[in-house]
Structures are given as structure tokens and as C-alpha cells.
Design a protein around this motif. Structure first.
Motif, PDB file in Angstrom:
ATOM      1  N   THR A 136       0.858  -1.181   0.000  1.00 58.45           N
ATOM      2  CA  THR A 136       0.000   0.000   0.000  1.00 58.45           C
ATOM      3  C   THR A 136       0.890   1.226   0.000  1.00 58.45           C
ATOM      4  O   THR A 136       2.125   1.126   0.104  1.00 58.45           O
ATOM      5  CB  THR A 136      -0.964   0.018   1.198  1.00 58.45           C
TER       6      THR A 136
ATOM      7  N   ARG B 286      -6.000   8.254  -3.923  1.00 59.42           N
ATOM      8  CA  ARG B 286      -7.106   7.356  -3.559  1.00 59.42           C
ATOM      9  C   ARG B 286      -7.547   6.517  -4.750  1.00 59.42           C
ATOM     10  O   ARG B 286      -7.768   5.302  -4.628  1.00 59.42           O
ATOM     11  CB  ARG B 286      -8.293   8.167  -3.037  1.00 59.42           C
TER      12      ARG B 286
ATOM     13  N   VAL C 178      -7.786   2.454  -4.946  1.00 57.24           N
ATOM     14  CA  VAL C 178      -9.093   1.813  -5.139  1.00 57.24           C
ATOM     15  C   VAL C 178      -9.076   0.958  -6.399  1.00 57.24           C
ATOM     16  O   VAL C 178      -9.552  -0.188  -6.401  1.00 57.24           O
ATOM     17  CB  VAL C 178     -10.211   2.880  -5.204  1.00 57.24           C
TER      18      VAL C 178
ATOM     19  N   GLY D  26      -7.601  -2.292  -5.964  1.00 55.57           N
ATOM     20  CA  GLY D  26      -8.262  -3.148  -4.990  1.00 55.57           C
ATOM     21  C   GLY D  26      -7.618  -3.126  -3.623  1.00 55.57           C
ATOM     22  O   GLY D  26      -7.716  -4.094  -2.854  1.00 55.57           O
ATOM     23  N   ILE D  27      -6.988  -2.004  -3.273  1.00 50.66           N
ATOM     24  CA  ILE D  27      -6.280  -1.878  -1.998  1.00 50.66           C
ATOM     25  C   ILE D  27      -7.049  -0.937  -1.084  1.00 50.66           C
ATOM     26  O   ILE D  27      -7.498   0.140  -1.508  1.00 50.66           O
ATOM     27  CB  ILE D  27      -4.853  -1.340  -2.230  1.00 50.66           C
ATOM     28  N   GLU D  28      -7.217  -1.327   0.156  1.00 51.91           N
ATOM     29  CA  GLU D  28      -7.894  -0.470   1.132  1.00 51.91           C
ATOM     30  C   GLU D  28      -7.085   0.812   1.326  1.00 51.91           C
ATOM     31  O   GLU D  28      -5.852   0.777   1.467  1.00 51.91           O
ATOM     32  CB  GLU D  28      -8.039  -1.205   2.461  1.00 51.91           C
ATOM     33  N   VAL D  29      -7.778   1.943   1.343  1.00 49.71           N
ATOM     34  CA  VAL D  29      -7.102   3.240   1.429  1.00 49.71           C
ATOM     35  C   VAL D  29      -6.794   3.563   2.890  1.00 49.71           C
ATOM     36  O   VAL D  29      -7.705   3.695   3.709  1.00 49.71           O
ATOM     37  CB  VAL D  29      -7.971   4.357   0.818  1.00 49.71           C
ATOM     38  N   PRO D  30      -5.528   3.711   3.251  1.00 50.64           N
ATOM     39  CA  PRO D  30      -5.201   4.075   4.630  1.00 50.64           C
ATOM     40  C   PRO D  30      -5.532   5.538   4.894  1.00 50.64           C
ATOM     41  O   PRO D  30      -5.615   6.335   3.954  1.00 50.64           O
ATOM     42  CB  PRO D  30      -3.695   3.824   4.713  1.00 50.64           C
TER      43      PRO D  30
END
Length: 321
Positions: free
Chosen positions: A172, A193, A197, A200-204
Motif C-alpha cells: 500500500t 485514492r 481503489v 483493490g487496496i484499502e485506502v489508509p
């Protein structure tokens, strides 16, 4: 002016067009007229020309501060572009004691033909009513029918920076974001962002600073100890992050990769040389001045979007382990 016309073998109207920076003169003729002006020692009399044409060939520049690298570089770019077109520049800064209306009033007192509004100051202009007859160009602002806009494609530049880090294999990318009131900061955050997105990575959660190296130093201290990739919203905050990471015993890029934004003059001399996203400040200044001259002359109010380019240096590398 007639002496210049006679020496250059052109009409007085052509000399007038050259003096006033009109694009309706071919380069060879312009060069001949400028050579005649130089040989004869001809200099336009600004005050007399203003009385005759109703234009002072002076433009205003409004900024919240000139202390930031971005604003100071934009000021230089606008002044260079204005000088090339025969315009003078009057600078007004906003502070807590004076609002945008006061800034516009001061510019009108100087007899400016129009004004360029920079970066953070554009948030104030969007809620204000500009004086009638004052042409406006804003740098880095959402599109608005009331004025022309010149923008860097911050979102695309931020996306490129983030995708570069993901492409190196980082799980990430953390973000040292700029001020919430800044359009440029918001666009850079948006690009970061979107890249995460789409991957497919969660946004810290972003960690926010105020463009200064000191705020980047403080923000980097809030990052988790397992962060391996950081995208800072400008090079100054990236510089602060480099110091914070070094003092925490983390190596760049072996332990943490860092990317900035702007490509300031010293970015290549950071330790290590900084991977960053380059803004073309000279082109921004030239486009802003060209748009303002067009608005002064009653032309269209364009929206100009300039690209931002990723410059890869030694501060980024694949994660270890």
C-alpha cells in the motif's frame, strides 16, 4: 513610433501591434520592428499609452503567501511571462486582516487591467464578487464560468506516483496530504485514492501537513512502523519525512520509499535524490498570463490543464524482505 515604422519598413499600426504584444504580427516582421526599436532607443511611455488606450499593461497577482515554494515559483513564472509580453506585475497578499475585496480594491487603485489568483487564494475568490471590468484568471481552482482557469493535472500526477510505488511491489502507499482548504492538495489526494481503489487496496487514512518540511517531519512520525511507501503532497513535506525516517533508523529507499510532488530545484540534491512529480511552473505562468491577456482583450475564458510528469530518482525501490 513613426521613426521606428520608417526604419523597419512597416506601418505605424504594425509597430503599435508589436509594442502591445499582439499575436497578429509574423515573427520576421516582429524581429525587424524590435531591431529598429533597439537601434533608435525607442521605449513605450506606459502612462501615455494608458491614457490613449485605456489599458495600463499592468496585471495583478493575488496570493495568500509568497513563502511557499510553489507560490514563489509561480510568481517568478508569471513575472517572466508578463515581462515577455510587455506587462508589469503588482503583487497583493491576503492576510487575516484583509479579505479578497480589499485585495481587489488595492489592485484597482493600481489601475491593473486584470489579475491572476494563485493556489490557496482561489478558495476565497470562489466566494467573492470580482469588481466589474476586472479580468480574472485563477491557477488551480475548479472550473467556474466567471473566470478562466489554468491547472496542473494534480490527480493524474498523484496517480502516477502511487502506481509507481505499487508497481515496485509495495502493499500500500501512505499519503502525507496537504491542507484541507487547498484545491491542489485535494486533487493530489484524489489521485492517490483512485490509484489504490483501482488496485483493490484499502485506502489508509492520510496524515495531513501544511506544505512545510516541519509538518512533513511531524506527519511522518505518525506513520505506522511497517509503512514501506509514502507519497507526500509536496517536496517540502517529503524532505521533512526523509529526516523523520532517518532519525527513526529507517533507510530510504531500502526500508521506506518516498515520493514528493513539484520537483523543486533542490529535489535532485536531497539525500537520497527525490523521486517526485514535476509541475511545469514556467508553462503555468505563461498560460496564466496568456489567458489573462485574452480575457482583457475580450476573448474566451479557457480552462487549461497542464500535465504533471513523474521523475524517478533514488528515493524509491522495491520493498525488502
Amino acid at each position: 513610433m513613426l521613426d521606428v515604422a520608417a526604419r523597419a519598413g512597416v506601418s505605424g499600426q504594425t509597430v503599435s501591434r508589436v509594442v502591445n504584444g499582439s499575436p497578429r504580427v509574423d515573427p520576421a516582421t516582429r524581429a525587424r520592428v524590435e531591431e529598429a526599436m533597439e537601434r533608435l532607443g525607442y521605449r513605450p511611455h506606459r502612462a501615455a499609452r494608458a491614457l490613449r488606450t485605456g489599458r495600463t499593461h499592468t496585471v495583478g497577482l493575488v496570493a495568500t503567501t509568497l513563502a511557499t515554494v510553489g507560490n514563489s515559483r509561480m510568481l517568478q513564472a508569471v513575472v517572466d511571462a508578463a515581462t515577455g509580453r510587455g506587462y508589469a506585475v503588482v503583487v497583493v497578499t491576503l492576510d487575516a486582516a484583509s479579505g479578497i475585496a480589499d485585495a481587489f480594491a488595492r489592485l484597482r487603485d493600481q489601475g491593473v487591467d486584470g489579475a491572476i489568483v494563485l493556489n490557496e487564494a482561489t478558495a476565497v475568490v470562489r466566494d467573492a464578487v470580482a469588481p466589474a471590468g476586472l479580468a480574472l484568471v485563477v491557477v488551480d481552482s475548479p472550473v467556474d464560468d466567471r473566470f478562466a482557469a489554468v491547472q496542473t493535472d494534480h490527480a493524474a500526477g498523484a496517480r502516477a506516483a502511487t502506481e509507481h510505488l505499487l508497481g515496485l511491489g509495495h502493499a500500500t502507499v501512505w499519503h502525507l496530504a496537504g491542507p484541507e482548504t487547498s484545491y491542489a492538495a485535494a486533487e493530489r489526494e484524489r489521485g492517490w485514492r483512485a490509484a489504490l481503489v483501482d488496485a483493490g487496496i484499502e485506502v489508509p487514512p492520510p496524515v495531513r501537513g501544511d506544505w512545510t518540511a516541519a509538518s512533513g517531519f511531524a506527519a511522518a512520525a505518525e506513520l505506522p512502523v511497517d509503512a514501506t511507501a509514502v507519497f507526500a503532497a509536496n517536496d517540502q513535506m517529503a524532505l521533512g519525512a526523509l529526516r523523520a525516517l532517518t532519525e527513526a533508523g529507517r533507510r530510504v529507499p531500502e526500508d521506506v520509499s518516498v515520493v514528493g510532488f513539484d520537483d523543486v530545484t533542490d529535489a535532485a540534491d536531497y539525500r537520497p535524490p527525490l523521486t517526485t512529480v514535476r509541475q511545469d511552473f514556467d508553462a503555468l505562468g505563461a498560460e496564466a498570463l496568456a489567458a489573462l491577456v485574452a480575457a482583457i482583450e475580450g476573448g474566451d475564458q479557457p480552462v487549461v490543464l497542464l500535465p504533471a510528469t513523474l521523475v524517478v530518482r533514488a528515493s524509491t525501490a522495491p520493498p525488502t524482505g
